[in-house]
Scaffold this motif. Structure first.
Motif, mmCIF file in Angstrom:
data_model
loop_
_atom_site.group_PDB
_atom_site.id
_atom_site.type_symbol
_atom_site.label_atom_id
_atom_site.label_comp_id
_atom_site.label_asym_id
_atom_site.label_seq_id
_atom_site.Cartn_x
_atom_site.Cartn_y
_atom_site.Cartn_z
ATOM 1 N N TYR A 120 0.832 -1.205 0.000
ATOM 2 C CA TYR A 120 0.000 0.000 0.000
ATOM 3 C C TYR A 120 0.872 1.262 0.000
ATOM 4 C CZ TYR A 120 -2.699 -3.810 2.072
ATOM 5 O OH TYR A 120 -3.246 -5.043 2.343
ATOM 6 N N VAL A 121 1.534 1.469 -1.103
ATOM 7 C CA VAL A 121 2.499 2.568 -1.235
ATOM 8 C C VAL A 121 2.129 3.423 -2.440
ATOM 9 C CG1 VAL A 121 4.941 3.153 -1.552
ATOM 10 C CG2 VAL A 121 4.304 1.119 -0.220
ATOM 11 N N GLY A 122 2.051 4.748 -2.250
ATOM 12 C CA GLY A 122 1.718 5.648 -3.350
ATOM 13 C C GLY A 122 2.526 6.928 -3.304
ATOM 14 N N GLY A 123 2.741 7.502 -4.461
ATOM 15 C CA GLY A 123 3.472 8.755 -4.524
ATOM 16 C C GLY A 123 2.754 9.891 -3.821
ATOM 17 N N VAL A 124 1.409 9.817 -3.735
ATOM 18 C CA VAL A 124 0.617 10.820 -3.023
ATOM 19 C C VAL A 124 -0.079 10.196 -1.813
ATOM 20 C CG1 VAL A 124 -1.326 12.432 -3.197
ATOM 21 C CG2 VAL A 124 0.304 12.238 -5.078
ATOM 22 N N ILE A 125 -0.815 9.089 -2.012
ATOM 23 C CA ILE A 125 -1.536 8.410 -0.931
ATOM 24 C C ILE A 125 -1.237 6.913 -0.992
ATOM 25 C CG2 ILE A 125 -3.812 7.793 -0.033
ATOM 26 C CD1 ILE A 125 -4.871 10.437 -1.106
ATOM 27 N N GLY A 126 -0.966 6.324 0.163
ATOM 28 C CA GLY A 126 -0.728 4.885 0.198
ATOM 29 C C GLY A 126 -2.003 4.094 -0.009
ATOM 30 N N GLU A 142 10.600 8.799 -7.007
ATOM 31 C CA GLU A 142 10.803 7.360 -6.932
ATOM 32 C C GLU A 142 9.851 6.768 -5.904
ATOM 33 O OE1 GLU A 142 14.872 6.511 -6.109
ATOM 34 O OE2 GLU A 142 15.639 7.835 -7.679
ATOM 35 N N VAL A 143 9.072 5.779 -6.331
ATOM 36 C CA VAL A 143 8.123 5.114 -5.445
ATOM 37 C C VAL A 143 8.367 3.615 -5.545
ATOM 38 C CG1 VAL A 143 5.699 4.758 -4.872
ATOM 39 C CG2 VAL A 143 6.435 6.951 -5.821
ATOM 40 N N ARG A 144 8.834 3.042 -4.455
ATOM 41 C CA ARG A 144 9.143 1.611 -4.435
ATOM 42 C C ARG A 144 8.505 0.955 -3.220
ATOM 43 N NH1 ARG A 144 14.052 3.842 -6.543
ATOM 44 N NH2 ARG A 144 14.751 2.765 -8.422
ATOM 45 N N GLY A 145 7.802 -0.140 -3.463
ATOM 46 C CA GLY A 145 7.198 -0.912 -2.389
ATOM 47 C C GLY A 145 7.133 -2.373 -2.779
ATOM 48 N N CYS A 172 13.007 8.954 -12.043
ATOM 49 C CA CYS A 172 11.574 8.701 -11.922
ATOM 50 C C CYS A 172 11.316 7.207 -12.090
ATOM 51 C CB CYS A 172 10.807 9.511 -12.958
ATOM 52 S SG CYS A 172 9.028 9.481 -12.722
ATOM 53 N N PHE A 173 10.874 6.561 -11.023
ATOM 54 C CA PHE A 173 10.783 5.110 -11.032
ATOM 55 C C PHE A 173 9.633 4.681 -10.144
ATOM 56 C CE2 PHE A 173 13.808 1.984 -12.705
ATOM 57 C CZ PHE A 173 13.247 0.794 -12.262
ATOM 58 N N ILE A 174 8.778 3.797 -10.644
ATOM 59 C CA ILE A 174 7.694 3.207 -9.856
ATOM 60 C C ILE A 174 7.899 1.701 -9.902
ATOM 61 C CG2 ILE A 174 5.198 2.924 -9.625
ATOM 62 C CD1 ILE A 174 4.987 5.626 -11.203
ATOM 63 N N GLU A 175 8.109 1.090 -8.741
ATOM 64 C CA GLU A 175 8.516 -0.318 -8.728
ATOM 65 C C GLU A 175 7.869 -1.071 -7.566
ATOM 66 O OE1 GLU A 175 12.621 -3.037 -8.773
ATOM 67 O OE2 GLU A 175 12.712 -0.895 -8.352
ATOM 68 N N GLY A 176 7.495 -2.314 -7.829
ATOM 69 C CA GLY A 176 6.963 -3.187 -6.796
ATOM 70 C C GLY A 176 6.947 -4.615 -7.267
ATOM 71 N N ASN A 177 6.294 -5.456 -6.514
ATOM 72 C CA ASN A 177 6.165 -6.855 -6.893
ATOM 73 C C ASN A 177 4.909 -7.047 -7.749
ATOM 74 O OD1 ASN A 177 6.906 -9.681 -6.807
ATOM 75 N ND2 ASN A 177 5.183 -9.973 -5.414
ATOM 76 N N SER A 178 3.722 -7.018 -7.120
ATOM 77 C CA SER A 178 2.465 -7.178 -7.841
ATOM 78 C C SER A 178 1.535 -6.000 -7.580
ATOM 79 C CB SER A 178 1.774 -8.473 -7.417
ATOM 80 O OG SER A 178 2.537 -9.610 -7.790
#
Length: 299
Positions: free
Chosen positions: A57-63, A84-87, A121-127
């Protein structure tokens, strides 16, 4: 955890700039708010944030938007700042997780030149990873799949938004705009509208990977003036292992209306099911009219 508050309700944030970093967090982490309840609006925010080493539950503005709540997010820009948003799971450039929610997102700009600023600028996670929204469920059903709130005719929306970044998922449901949309009830179809939303990202993942939406199930989707196509010299592609599509990775029981859709991207699947528009379409009630649909890419 949030740069402004860990949790908020009955709160409006307007006309500000948010700069900072969150180097470690568990669940519900956001660049503005970690979690929001009733009555939250965010408008006209310029954001430069680094979020690393977080769980779900990770977001650049709201999780996350809490269950049965609504949220309004408008006029958000990264303005070529570091972003950069990584979770782990449920990660979005704007909003990570919205279970049983009503959301309205408009005038979002996450724009970077991918070939020159991929490390900025990177948005990364598993699923469940998306350029704007990681995961969304219908507000009108209770947990367990049974309706408990009368359908009110409210349609969640993403409008007038543009995403140009690197989006990377290591698991499933990875999308250039939205990771996954689902109505778990199988009784009432979730309605979601996209108007003037454009994706120009390098998207990679495992299963169910799409240039616009990773996967959608039991939904009524409306697309007007949307595109997945390069802008300028930016690098753009959609790559995955299974069910990889230029627009949607996997569509199951989806009623879709499309008007003025443009797709121009490379699509690569190392396993089964790759398509210029969709990797897989099962029981998808979909009509593509040539007057409203333009396709040019390679698979």
């Amino acid at each position: 955890i949030g740069a402004i508050a860990g949790r908020a309700s009955y709160t409006t944030v307007r006309n500000c700039k948010v700069t900072g970093r969150i180097d470690q967090g568990h669940n519900c982490v956001g660049g503005v708010f970690g979690s929001v309840g009733v009555g939250v609006a965010i408008d006209n925010v310029d954001i430069s944030i680094i979020i690393n080493n977080c769980n779900d539950y990770v977001g650049g503005v709201i999780g996350q938007v809490e269950k049965y709540q609504s949220c309004r997010i408008s006029n958000i820009t990264t303005n070529q700042h570091i972003f950069e948003v990584r979770g782990h799971n449920y990660v979005g450039g704007i909003l990570g997780y919205a279970p049983y929610a009503d959301i309205n997102i408009s005038n979002v700009s996450i724009v970077h030149t991918v070939n020159a600023a991929a490390d900025l600028c990177f948005i990364e996670g598993n699923s469940y990873v998306g350029g704007i929204l990681g995961y969304f469920e219908n507000i009108y059903t209770a947990e367990g799949g049974y309706p408990d709130i009368e359908y009110l005719g409210i349609m969640s929306k993403i409008e007038n938004s543009y995403v140009n970044t690197v989006i990377k998922g290591h698991g499933e449901h990875i999308g250039g705009i939205v990771g996954r949309i689902v109505d778990p009830s199988e009784l009432k179809y979730q309605e979601f509208k996209f108007a003037s939303v454009h994706g120009n990202s390098a998207v990679t993942g495992g299963k169910n990977v799409g240039g616009f939406i990773g996967s959608a199930t039991n939904c009524r989707l409306y697309f007007e003036n949307c595109s997945v196509q390069p802008k300028g010299s930016s690098i753009m592609y959609v790559k995955g292992e299974e069910a990889v599509g230029g627009f949607i990775g996997d569509g199951l029981y989806c009623f879709s209306q499309l008007s003025n859709i443009k797709i121009s991207t490379n699509v690569t699947a190392s396993g089964a099911y790759a398509g210029g528009f969709a990797g897989k379409l099962d029981n998808a009630f979909l009509t593509l009219n040539l007057s409203d649909f333009t396709f040019s890419n390679s698979c």
